[in-house]
Design a protein around this motif. Structure first.
Motif, PDB file in Angstrom:
ATOM      1  N   LEU A   1       0.818  -1.212   0.000  1.00  0.00           N
ATOM      2  CA  LEU A   1       0.000   0.000   0.000  1.00  0.00           C
ATOM      3  C   LEU A   1       0.853   1.264   0.000  1.00  0.00           C
ATOM      4  CD1 LEU A   1      -2.678  -1.111   2.626  1.00  0.00           C
ATOM      5  CD2 LEU A   1      -2.749  -1.367   0.140  1.00  0.00           C
ATOM      6  N   THR A   2       0.367   2.272  -0.695  1.00  0.00           N
ATOM      7  CA  THR A   2       1.038   3.575  -0.678  1.00  0.00           C
ATOM      8  C   THR A   2       0.715   4.286   0.638  1.00  0.00           C
ATOM      9  OG1 THR A   2      -0.876   4.737  -1.593  1.00  0.00           O
ATOM     10  CG2 THR A   2       0.678   3.770  -3.170  1.00  0.00           C
ATOM     11  N   ARG A   3       1.456   5.357   0.912  1.00  0.00           N
ATOM     12  CA  ARG A   3       1.197   6.116   2.144  1.00  0.00           C
ATOM     13  C   ARG A   3      -0.239   6.635   2.173  1.00  0.00           C
ATOM     14  NH1 ARG A   3       4.932   7.082   5.625  1.00  0.00           N
ATOM     15  NH2 ARG A   3       7.017   6.415   5.027  1.00  0.00           N
ATOM     16  N   ARG A   4      -0.713   7.093   1.002  1.00  0.00           N
ATOM     17  CA  ARG A   4      -2.070   7.625   0.940  1.00  0.00           C
ATOM     18  C   ARG A   4      -3.098   6.545   1.240  1.00  0.00           C
ATOM     19  NH1 ARG A   4      -3.635  12.775  -0.546  1.00  0.00           N
ATOM     20  NH2 ARG A   4      -5.200  13.229   0.961  1.00  0.00           N
ATOM     21  N   GLU A   5      -2.868   5.375   0.656  1.00  0.00           N
ATOM     22  CA  GLU A   5      -3.778   4.256   0.913  1.00  0.00           C
ATOM     23  C   GLU A   5      -3.751   3.859   2.386  1.00  0.00           C
ATOM     24  OE1 GLU A   5      -3.481   2.327  -3.585  1.00  0.00           O
ATOM     25  OE2 GLU A   5      -2.149   1.625  -2.002  1.00  0.00           O
ATOM     26  N   LEU A   6      -2.568   3.886   3.001  1.00  0.00           N
ATOM     27  CA  LEU A   6      -2.481   3.565   4.426  1.00  0.00           C
ATOM     28  C   LEU A   6      -3.251   4.586   5.264  1.00  0.00           C
ATOM     29  CD1 LEU A   6       1.242   2.377   4.828  1.00  0.00           C
ATOM     30  CD2 LEU A   6      -0.801   1.006   5.216  1.00  0.00           C
ATOM     31  N   SER A   7      -3.187   5.869   4.871  1.00  0.00           N
ATOM     32  CA  SER A   7      -3.942   6.904   5.600  1.00  0.00           C
ATOM     33  C   SER A   7      -5.439   6.650   5.519  1.00  0.00           C
ATOM     34  CB  SER A   7      -3.659   8.299   5.028  1.00  0.00           C
ATOM     35  OG  SER A   7      -2.293   8.570   5.049  1.00  0.00           O
ATOM     36  N   VAL A   8      -5.907   6.326   4.313  1.00  0.00           N
ATOM     37  CA  VAL A   8      -7.333   6.032   4.123  1.00  0.00           C
ATOM     38  C   VAL A   8      -7.744   4.843   4.988  1.00  0.00           C
ATOM     39  CG1 VAL A   8      -9.041   5.164   2.452  1.00  0.00           C
ATOM     40  CG2 VAL A   8      -7.472   7.011   1.791  1.00  0.00           C
ATOM     41  N   LEU A   9      -6.920   3.786   4.941  1.00  0.00           N
ATOM     42  CA  LEU A   9      -7.278   2.566   5.668  1.00  0.00           C
ATOM     43  C   LEU A   9      -7.212   2.780   7.181  1.00  0.00           C
ATOM     44  CD1 LEU A   9      -8.148  -0.301   4.932  1.00  0.00           C
ATOM     45  CD2 LEU A   9      -5.765  -1.008   5.155  1.00  0.00           C
ATOM     46  N   GLU A  10      -6.270   3.599   7.623  1.00  0.00           N
ATOM     47  CA  GLU A  10      -6.148   3.883   9.053  1.00  0.00           C
ATOM     48  C   GLU A  10      -7.422   4.567   9.572  1.00  0.00           C
ATOM     49  OE1 GLU A  10      -2.342   5.573   9.685  1.00  0.00           O
ATOM     50  OE2 GLU A  10      -2.166   4.456  11.566  1.00  0.00           O
ATOM     51  N   LEU A  11      -7.941   5.515   8.809  1.00  0.00           N
ATOM     52  CA  LEU A  11      -9.183   6.181   9.215  1.00  0.00           C
ATOM     53  C   LEU A  11     -10.348   5.194   9.198  1.00  0.00           C
ATOM     54  CD1 LEU A  11      -8.673   9.562   7.333  1.00  0.00           C
ATOM     55  CD2 LEU A  11      -8.776   9.270   9.812  1.00  0.00           C
ATOM     56  N   ALA A  12     -10.386   4.354   8.173  1.00  0.00           N
ATOM     57  CA  ALA A  12     -11.461   3.353   8.103  1.00  0.00           C
ATOM     58  C   ALA A  12     -11.394   2.413   9.308  1.00  0.00           C
ATOM     59  CB  ALA A  12     -11.356   2.555   6.806  1.00  0.00           C
ATOM     60  N   ALA A  13     -10.165   2.016   9.674  1.00  0.00           N
ATOM     61  CA  ALA A  13     -10.000   1.104  10.819  1.00  0.00           C
ATOM     62  C   ALA A  13     -10.447   1.765  12.111  1.00  0.00           C
ATOM     63  CB  ALA A  13      -8.544   0.654  10.930  1.00  0.00           C
ATOM     64  N   GLY A  14     -10.379   3.087  12.168  1.00  0.00           N
ATOM     65  CA  GLY A  14     -10.840   3.831  13.332  1.00  0.00           C
ATOM     66  C   GLY A  14     -12.347   4.005  13.370  1.00  0.00           C
ATOM     67  N   GLY A  15     -13.028   3.472  12.366  1.00  0.00           N
ATOM     68  CA  GLY A  15     -14.481   3.501  12.359  1.00  0.00           C
ATOM     69  C   GLY A  15     -15.089   4.608  11.508  1.00  0.00           C
ATOM     70  N   ALA A  16     -14.255   5.367  10.792  1.00  0.00           N
ATOM     71  CA  ALA A  16     -14.786   6.468   9.980  1.00  0.00           C
ATOM     72  C   ALA A  16     -15.532   5.931   8.751  1.00  0.00           C
ATOM     73  CB  ALA A  16     -13.649   7.385   9.532  1.00  0.00           C
ATOM     74  N   SER A  17     -16.590   6.644   8.357  1.00  0.00           N
ATOM     75  CA  SER A  17     -17.320   6.302   7.142  1.00  0.00           C
ATOM     76  C   SER A  17     -16.581   6.872   5.935  1.00  0.00           C
ATOM     77  CB  SER A  17     -18.726   6.897   7.206  1.00  0.00           C
ATOM     78  OG  SER A  17     -18.624   8.308   7.191  1.00  0.00           O
TER      79      SER A  17
ATOM     80  N   ARG B   1     -20.312  -0.956  10.701  1.00  0.00           N
ATOM     81  CA  ARG B   1     -19.856  -2.314  10.993  1.00  0.00           C
ATOM     82  C   ARG B   1     -18.391  -2.357  11.420  1.00  0.00           C
ATOM     83  NH1 ARG B   1     -19.256  -7.045   6.827  1.00  0.00           N
ATOM     84  NH2 ARG B   1     -19.524  -5.403   5.298  1.00  0.00           N
ATOM     85  N   VAL B   2     -17.553  -1.595  10.682  1.00  0.00           N
ATOM     86  CA  VAL B   2     -16.129  -1.585  11.024  1.00  0.00           C
ATOM     87  C   VAL B   2     -15.934  -1.037  12.434  1.00  0.00           C
ATOM     88  CG1 VAL B   2     -13.865  -0.680  10.407  1.00  0.00           C
ATOM     89  CG2 VAL B   2     -15.477  -1.299   8.615  1.00  0.00           C
ATOM     90  N   ASP B   3     -16.695   0.009  12.744  1.00  0.00           N
ATOM     91  CA  ASP B   3     -16.586   0.633  14.059  1.00  0.00           C
ATOM     92  C   ASP B   3     -17.044  -0.335  15.154  1.00  0.00           C
ATOM     93  OD1 ASP B   3     -15.807   2.895  15.488  1.00  0.00           O
ATOM     94  OD2 ASP B   3     -17.856   3.686  15.567  1.00  0.00           O
ATOM     95  N   ALA B   4     -18.089  -1.100  14.888  1.00  0.00           N
ATOM     96  CA  ALA B   4     -18.582  -2.078  15.874  1.00  0.00           C
ATOM     97  C   ALA B   4     -17.516  -3.145  16.152  1.00  0.00           C
ATOM     98  CB  ALA B   4     -19.867  -2.739  15.367  1.00  0.00           C
ATOM     99  N   ILE B   5     -16.798  -3.558  15.097  1.00  0.00           N
ATOM    100  CA  ILE B   5     -15.717  -4.542  15.284  1.00  0.00           C
ATOM    101  C   ILE B   5     -14.593  -3.932  16.111  1.00  0.00           C
ATOM    102  CG2 ILE B   5     -13.901  -5.822  14.067  1.00  0.00           C
ATOM    103  CD1 ILE B   5     -15.966  -6.125  11.742  1.00  0.00           C
TER     104      ILE B   5
ATOM    105  N   ILE C   1     -13.979   9.978   5.964  1.00  0.00           N
ATOM    106  CA  ILE C   1     -12.611   9.870   5.448  1.00  0.00           C
ATOM    107  C   ILE C   1     -12.373  10.948   4.396  1.00  0.00           C
ATOM    108  CG2 ILE C   1     -10.996   8.411   4.156  1.00  0.00           C
ATOM    109  CD1 ILE C   1     -12.486   5.959   5.383  1.00  0.00           C
ATOM    110  N   ALA C   2     -13.366  11.101   3.500  1.00  0.00           N
ATOM    111  CA  ALA C   2     -13.260  12.125   2.454  1.00  0.00           C
ATOM    112  C   ALA C   2     -13.073  13.515   3.074  1.00  0.00           C
ATOM    113  CB  ALA C   2     -14.509  12.088   1.573  1.00  0.00           C
ATOM    114  N   GLY C   3     -13.863  13.796   4.118  1.00  0.00           N
ATOM    115  CA  GLY C   3     -13.756  15.091   4.793  1.00  0.00           C
ATOM    116  C   GLY C   3     -12.386  15.299   5.418  1.00  0.00           C
TER     117      GLY C   3
END
Lengths: 202, 202
Positions: free
Chosen positions: A142-158, B189-193, A162-164
């Motif tokens: 993954l690129t740095r940008r992709e890691l940033s996106v995924l990190e926010l997603a893992a934190g529960g962001a929609s 769902r991700v946030d619930a996990i 993430i876009a915001g």
């Protein structure tokens, strides 16, 4: 005399490990959890920080930069990390943070003492058994940008959140997510997070 | 003499902790990672298993049942766990597995020795600092069925895959996911996990 700051989050284990290190006549050992590490580095000016790469506060990457603050006006401590070959992302972060010593948690504790002494001399120390981890660390897809996106997603962001946060459109975030899922070989977004956390990329 | 089996996944920490425990004249200490624990319990017949509730093999719940196999024909070992108040789900699992001793990882290592001695006598030992964790453990908002659904989701399974595994319709799985998201106060769902893993429910 080598001044060592041992960084580990669980008090019970940290105390026993510090006591064990103190039996060495050439080591003077203090210890701290991760969240106090920055302050202790500034106050105590250790020669070597020996840090466990798992931190209980975050599920992800510990704040390695706290161990080598750039603005202290004296040389930062040498860094030794306790790591596992199964989380190559953490090895990569440690390398980026300038760590000299890499001790396998699956090895004998005497290796930690040796790594501390070598790092104090400015020398590199890498446990052979971590070699495969380093190989995989070079292969993070993954690129740095992709890691940033995924990190926010893992934190529960929609997607919209993430876009915001990253000043992107929703469609762009969706494109990143699709690329991430494909590149990690995941079945879906949740699976991509699971795989990436398991590898230590997040 | 109390025969103790120390169960912890990281060899380096386990060795140092076992060596530290061996200084006590009344303890005879062996040690093992989680994946060998079942065999070691059968072979060594320890009086007490002292086990770290974090296991590196799984991100979630360690195989506590392995420490007290029901079919050995002699009384199973008494169980002492090393735990944190921040993962109440793991405390609950340990209680369900019949653990007698609960030692806070944030406490002093001498507490572990005391817990082992008390458990060997068949007495309960609970660190005061874990009290809040037990309170929260009583409050897990998810049913067993919801936990099963979420566990599969956390493993990367899609709605259809979860439905297939549990012999449910896709719509029923969607209803479970909606209930889980609401009950955990999650955004999605991700946030619930994330929330459930953080609490130690998964």
């Amino acid at each position: 005399m080598i001044r060592v700051l041992l960084v580990h989050d669980a008090c019970l284990v940290r105390s026993v490990l510090a006591e064990w290190l103190r039996r060495e006549p050439d080591l003077r050992v203090d210890d701290t959890p991760w969240h106090n590490a920055r302050g202790r580095v500034r106050a105590d000016r250790p020669d070597v920080c020996a840090a466990d790469l798992d931190s209980s506060g975050t599920h992800g990457v510990p704040p390695l930069a706290d161990l080598r603050p750039p603005d202290t006006g004296n040389p930062p401590p040498r860094l030794v990390v306790l790591a596992g070959a199964n989380r190559p992302g953490l090895l990569k972060r440690a390398a980026e943070a300038g760590a000299l010593g890499y001790v396998d948690k699956e090895g004998a504790p005497e290796r930690l003492v040796e790594a501390i002494r070598r790092a104090a001399e400015g020398e590199r120390f890498v446990d052979d058994s971590l070699g495969f981890g380093f190989l995989r660390a070079a292969e993070i897809p993954l690129t740095r940008r992709e890691l940033s996106v995924l990190e926010l997603a893992a934190g529960g962001a929609s997607i919209a959140e993430i876009a915001g946060s990253l000043h992107l459109s929703n469609g762009t975030v969706r494109n990143y997510m699709a690329a991430i899922t494909r590149k990690t070989g995941a079945r879906n977004r949740v699976d991509a997070i699971r795989i990436s956390q398991g590898e230590g990329w997040l």
